[in-house]
Write an enzyme that holds these catalytic residues in place. Structure first.
Site, short mmCIF file in Angstrom:
data_model
loop_
_atom_site.label_atom_id
_atom_site.label_comp_id
_atom_site.label_asym_id
_atom_site.label_seq_id
_atom_site.Cartn_x
_atom_site.Cartn_y
_atom_site.Cartn_z
N HIS A 1 0.82 -1.21 0.00
CA HIS A 1 0.00 0.00 0.00
C HIS A 1 0.86 1.26 0.00
O HIS A 1 0.34 2.38 -0.08
CB HIS A 1 -0.92 -0.03 1.23
CG HIS A 1 -2.03 0.96 1.21
ND1 HIS A 1 -2.11 2.01 2.08
CD2 HIS A 1 -3.12 1.06 0.41
CE1 HIS A 1 -3.21 2.71 1.84
NE2 HIS A 1 -3.83 2.16 0.83
N HIS B 1 -7.74 12.51 2.89
CA HIS B 1 -7.06 11.23 2.64
C HIS B 1 -5.63 11.17 3.14
O HIS B 1 -5.09 10.09 3.36
CB HIS B 1 -7.08 10.96 1.12
CG HIS B 1 -6.72 9.56 0.74
ND1 HIS B 1 -5.51 9.23 0.18
CD2 HIS B 1 -7.41 8.40 0.83
CE1 HIS B 1 -5.47 7.94 -0.07
NE2 HIS B 1 -6.61 7.40 0.32
#
Length: 697
Positions: free
Chosen positions: A436, A599
């Protein structure tokens, strides 16, 4: 500890409640409210496909097992089901009672069959015959034709019939699936709609003319329904030999997993609803009778179909901090990065510099190698096209492509094939640990000033968000370009671990999950705790999407009890209870829900006044810190560090108009400015600052 943690699924629903509040807010442009309404439905789809399906599996395994919040699985399921029903009812009340009348007032209508005039009816029937009829396959329900296993989230109709067919069989029920290839909203020609923007739902065409599928039969009723299925992929870490091949075998089954939710129109008779539940092995708690379309996700296309600038957010152009590209006046990115690190704040600043850096690297004869992690990038990606061009130009291109990026698996499989065709090295990370981290590494051969000798110089881009140009316009993220030798060496070592094999390599500047990140976070929290106990100033600020990791929560509780002032900006689910006397009275949690999706992940520690700031791709969750490859990187340049503090943290902590403040019980209350305060909306303030050509620093 269980009584000190909140339920994860309830936290997710609370987040969606805050998103729905955006759709309820009359200050937000009307079509944007429609967009927020559809976002809630999209989020709930994934909630059922992944989270609720997991709960239902646990119900079967051991319904009395106690979860992290102290409830049994059965109790959690009941609680989550109640919350979800309440949220959906609120959603459809807003749709019918508020948004539909306001759309009509604005000249936008969804015309139902009962309100078609003769001309409109002729047009609708022609559309049905020409566009729909050839694609529809009615399936009668009888001993030879059992109830079909309808595809996940597809629009279907259960049709009540009366009469006998050509074979003399008495027909009672049939199922019709709407074609997935056709849009769910069809715009009526202007000549028929007058001065309004009139639309017809695909379901309206089918309901009006479904009788043409059953000649000679009488249609007693036609009711839309939708089944949501378990969509979590199962790929065994132990048995896997080829991840790509395993996924290609698993993906087709995603649409046909076990049913977890049934949505049906409110007018469906009870007997039919019970039949649908029985056929899908569901009970009435899994059934949602809705007063409107069974799939509000499809309304997301409406703002793009209506040309009404006053009904959407005022458009903005992301700032470009310097001239990019290869035209006159453009300076090489490598020269810029040598002079100083570059910080980009999306979406306020353009993502184009990142693309330009990659394009320049792909064409620069001095660049020898490019390495990049890719998690989500979209099916049309200039990032991937630049990597393909680099490979075609003879660069050593290595892409760590995460095939298990949920719901983007097929897209990434397709990109893997294209990259391999041009000779790029494609690896899929580490089985059992999703990659990720957001990393780009460029290796360039350069002359060493006057000596004439050459050496290899590394350049890196590290980010908090995906290399995805579309989401870079919608999500808030930071990206750092640097040639700092310590950071770039660490990035190199991360790639070495991802593509090769061997023991853990120590990184000096980066915190890397699953190895050192949790350890470093705990260390830094404890350092602030120690400072507070010594009577020194101590401060922790964390910004992330989710906070669930138990060890960190325990350490934050201890820090609060020692007197550390802690501010957490958690967009989504938070299992920590803030403001509990004797436990967490020094912890405040807020959530920002606005035009852009918050985010970026930011970790701030006062650290005796030196203020350590790390940017990361990792939420404070067990999966991110222990089961994924993640990276947190320091912002070392003092000016850039101050920008991150001001733009990423302080402006959101000052927000008194769009922030939601978390209560100890897990509920949220919307912040409101006092009578003597000026309303501050953090995202709006940043838009204004960047529009003036300045950063918030």
């Amino acid at each position: 500890m269980s009584l000190l943690l909140l339920n994860r699924e309830i936290g997710i629903l609370e987040f969606n409640s805050r998103v729905l509040a955006q759709a309820e807010d009359p200050k937000i442009p009307l079509l944007e409210r429609i967009r927020f309404l559809s976002i809630v439905s999209s989020n709930l789809d994934e909630f059922f496909e992944i989270r609720m399906s997991g709960i239902k599996e646990q119900l079967i395994d051991n319904s009395l097992k106690v979860g992290s919040d102290g409830r049994t699985i059965a109790e959690s399921y009941e609680l989550v089901s109640q919350h979800t029903h309440t949220l959906v009812e609120r959603q459809y009340h807003l749709y019918q009672q508020v948004l539909i009348p306001q759309l009509r007032k604005a000249g936008i209508e969804f015309l139902l069959p009962d309100y078609w005039n003769d001309e409109q009816r002729v047009w609708a029937e022609d559309f049905f015959k020409e566009e729909l009829f050839p694609l529809l396959t009615p399936i009668a329900l009888d001993p030879v034709h059992p109830f079909p296993r309808v595809i996940n989230k597809s629009l279907n109709f259960i049709v009540q019939l009366d009469g006998k067919d050509a074979f003399g069989r008495k027909a009672n029920l049939a199922v019709v699936q709407a074609p997935r290839a056709l849009p769910r909203l069809v715009k009526m020609p202007h000549r028929l709609s007058g001065n309004t923007s009139s639309f017809v739902f695909l379901s309206s065409f089918i309901q009006a003319y479904v009788g043409q599928l059953f000649p000679g039969m009488k249609v007693l009723g036609c009711y839309p329904f939708r089944v949501t299925r378990n969509s979590d992929l199962f790929v065994s870490d132990d048995e896997i030999t080829d991840l790509r091949q395993a996924l290609q075998g698993e993906l087709p089954t995603r649409h046909l997993g076990d049913a977890v939710r049934l949505e049906a129109n409110i007018n469906i008779p009870d007997a039919l609803l019970q039949r649908l539940c029985k056929e899908n092995n569901l009970d009435m708690r899994d059934c949602y009778r809705v007063n409107g379309p069974v799939n509000l996700v499809r309304l997301a296309q409406l703002p793009d179909l209506v040309d009404e600038p006053k009904l959407v957010f005022k458009p903005y152009t992301p700032a470009i901090p310097f001239k990019t590209g290869s035209g006159n006046g453009a300076v090489s990115f490598f020269e810029r990065i040598k002079q100083a690190d570059i910080l980009l704040h999306h979406p306020y600043e353009s993502f184009e510099p990142v693309l330009d850096l990659l394009r320049e690297a792909s064409r620069d004869p001095h660049v020898l190698a490019i390495k990049q992690t890719v998690y989500r990038t979209g099916d049309k990606s200039p990032v991937m096209e630049a990597l393909i061009e680099a490979a075609q130009n003879g660069k050593e291109v290595t892409v760590v492509l995460e095939l298990l990026a949920r719901f983007d698996e097929q897209t990434n499989i397709n990109w893997a094939a294209r990259l391999e065709e041009v000779g790029a090295h494609v690896v899929y990370g580490v089985v059992g640990h999703k990659c990720h981290a957001k990393l780009l590494l460029i290796v360039r051969k350069e002359k060493i000033h006057k000596s004439g000798k050459t050496s290899l110089v590394r350049y890196a881009h590290l980010g908090t968000g995906n290399y995805h140009p579309r989401t870079a316009k919608l999500y808030t993220d930071f990206g750092l370009m640097t040639c700092d030798p310590l950071i770039t060496k660490d990035v190199h070592q991360v790639f070495q671990q991802l593509t090769g094999t061997g023991m853990q390599l120590e990184t000096r500047e980066l915190w890397e999950a699953p190895f050192t990140m949790l350890e470093q976070l705990v260390h830094h929290i404890r350092a602030e705790t120690k400072a507070a106990k010594q009577g020194k100033k101590a401060r922790i600020i964390g910004k992330m999407n989710a906070l669930l990791e138990k060890t960190i929560i325990e350490e934050l509780y201890k820090a609060s009890q020692a007197g550390v002032k802690i501010d957490l900006i958690v967009r989504g689910v938070c299992a920590l209870r803030p403001g509990v006397k004797g436990l967490s009275e020094n912890i405040k949690v807020r959530s920002i829900v606005g035009r852009f999706l918050e985010h970026h992940r930011i970790y701030y520690f006062y650290h005796g006044g030196s203020e350590q700031v790390y940017l990361s791709s990792a939420d404070w969750m067990e999966r991110n810190l222990l089961r994924r490859v993640e990276v947190a990187f320091p912002v070392k340049d003092p000016k850039l560090k101050q920008r991150v503090i001001n733009e990423g943290l302080m402006i959101l902590l000052k927000d008194n108009a769009s922030a939601w403040l978390m209560k100890p019980d897990g509920g949220y209350v919307k912040s409101k400015p006092r009578s003597n305060q000026t309303p501050i909306v953090g995202q709006l303030e940043l838009l204004k600052k960047f529009a003036r050509g300045e950063s918030a620093g």
